[in-house]
Write a protein that holds these residues in place. Structure first.
Motif, short mmCIF file in Angstrom:
data_model
loop_
_atom_site.label_atom_id
_atom_site.label_comp_id
_atom_site.label_asym_id
_atom_site.label_seq_id
_atom_site.Cartn_x
_atom_site.Cartn_y
_atom_site.Cartn_z
N THR A 93 -4.40 -4.54 -7.80
CA THR A 93 -3.18 -4.86 -7.05
C THR A 93 -3.46 -5.19 -5.58
OG1 THR A 93 -2.00 -3.36 -8.50
CG2 THR A 93 -0.88 -4.01 -6.50
N GLY A 94 -4.35 -4.44 -4.95
CA GLY A 94 -4.55 -4.61 -3.51
C GLY A 94 -5.98 -4.56 -3.04
N PRO A 125 -8.76 -1.72 -0.34
CA PRO A 125 -7.77 -0.82 0.28
C PRO A 125 -6.74 -0.30 -0.73
CG PRO A 125 -8.06 -2.78 1.63
CD PRO A 125 -8.79 -3.02 0.34
N GLY A 126 -6.35 -1.13 -1.68
CA GLY A 126 -5.42 -0.70 -2.71
C GLY A 126 -6.02 0.36 -3.61
N THR A 139 -6.05 3.59 -1.62
CA THR A 139 -4.67 4.07 -1.45
C THR A 139 -4.14 4.70 -2.74
OG1 THR A 139 -4.25 2.37 0.20
CG2 THR A 139 -2.32 3.37 -0.83
N ALA A 140 -4.31 4.02 -3.87
CA ALA A 140 -3.82 4.54 -5.14
C ALA A 140 -4.55 5.82 -5.53
CB ALA A 140 -3.98 3.49 -6.24
N TYR A 183 0.82 -1.21 0.00
CA TYR A 183 0.00 0.00 0.00
C TYR A 183 0.86 1.26 0.00
CZ TYR A 183 -3.62 -3.38 0.95
OH TYR A 183 -4.45 -4.45 0.86
N GLY A 231 -5.17 0.12 -8.40
CA GLY A 231 -5.13 -0.15 -6.96
C GLY A 231 -5.98 -1.34 -6.59
N LEU A 271 2.04 1.55 -3.55
CA LEU A 271 0.94 2.04 -4.40
C LEU A 271 0.76 3.54 -4.22
CD1 LEU A 271 -1.98 -0.56 -4.15
CD2 LEU A 271 -1.03 0.39 -6.24
N PHE A 272 0.73 3.98 -2.95
CA PHE A 272 0.57 5.40 -2.69
C PHE A 272 1.70 6.20 -3.33
CE2 PHE A 272 1.28 9.31 -0.38
CZ PHE A 272 0.01 9.84 -0.31
#
Length: 185
Positions: free
Chosen positions: A69-70, A73-74, A77-78, A3, A66, A6-7
């Motif tokens: 990938t995650g 939450p991803g 975050t992205a 995360y 995001g 990603l951020f």
């Protein structure tokens, strides 16, 4: 750790992709190559989905990558990573609006940024064209090329259709894609 990465990747994208959502594409191609989170072919699909859904393409792409990938939450975050630089810059500009409004240096900077944004968007568009119209092995995807040409003519030069809503063309394109896929299967 995912995360945070990603951020950071989307924060950099949001910070340097001057010119709007399409200007994020060169960064996303680089991200695909560097991280392995998605392939260039998946990115082409993401572009199609992002262009077909409401909202800014850059935000849609960040959310899509995001999520891919995650998960949820991803996606959050992205998306936050992508929009954070814009929020920060807008807050700074708003705080100093009067000084920036009359600055010949700011005007000069934007005079230089416009061509840079145009070049980034054009470069990304050319990559999308290549990914869309050329299949693996350098074979021309003639059906896609014909469909794009027909849509260009219908949206720009045919009086009866040029004012149709874009969703009509998106829906028709999806229908034609289904027909092409099943006819070729």
């Amino acid at each position: 750790m995912l995360y945070l990465q990603l951020f950071w990747e989307f924060f950099k994208t949001g910070l340097f992709s001057i010119g709007g959502g399409m200007a994020t594409l060169p960064f996303l191609y680089d991200m695909a190559d560097k991280t392995g989170w998605f392939t260039r072919a998946q990115l082409a699909d993401m572009i199609a989905v992002s262009e077909s859904t409401p909202g800014p393409i850059g935000v849609n792409m960040a959310t899509y990558v995001g999520f891919l990938t995650g998960g949820v939450p991803g996606a959050v975050t992205a998306t936050v990573g992508l929009i954070a630089p814009s929020v920060i810059v807008i807050l700074i500009v708003a705080a100093f609006l009067q000084a920036f409004r009359d600055s010949k240096y700011v005007a000069g900077a934007f005079y230089g940024l416009r061509p840079a944004s145009t070049a980034l968007i054009t470069a990304a568009g050319l990559v999308v064209v290549r990914e869309t119209f050329w299949l693996t092995g350098g074979v021309l995807f003639w059906q896609g090329t014909v469909l794009a040409a027909v849509l260009l003519v219908l949206t720009r030069w045919v009086k009866q259709t040029k004012n149709w809503h874009p969703i009509v063309f998106i829906g028709l394109s999806a229908l034609v894609g289904v027909v092409f896929r099943f006819a070729g299967a």
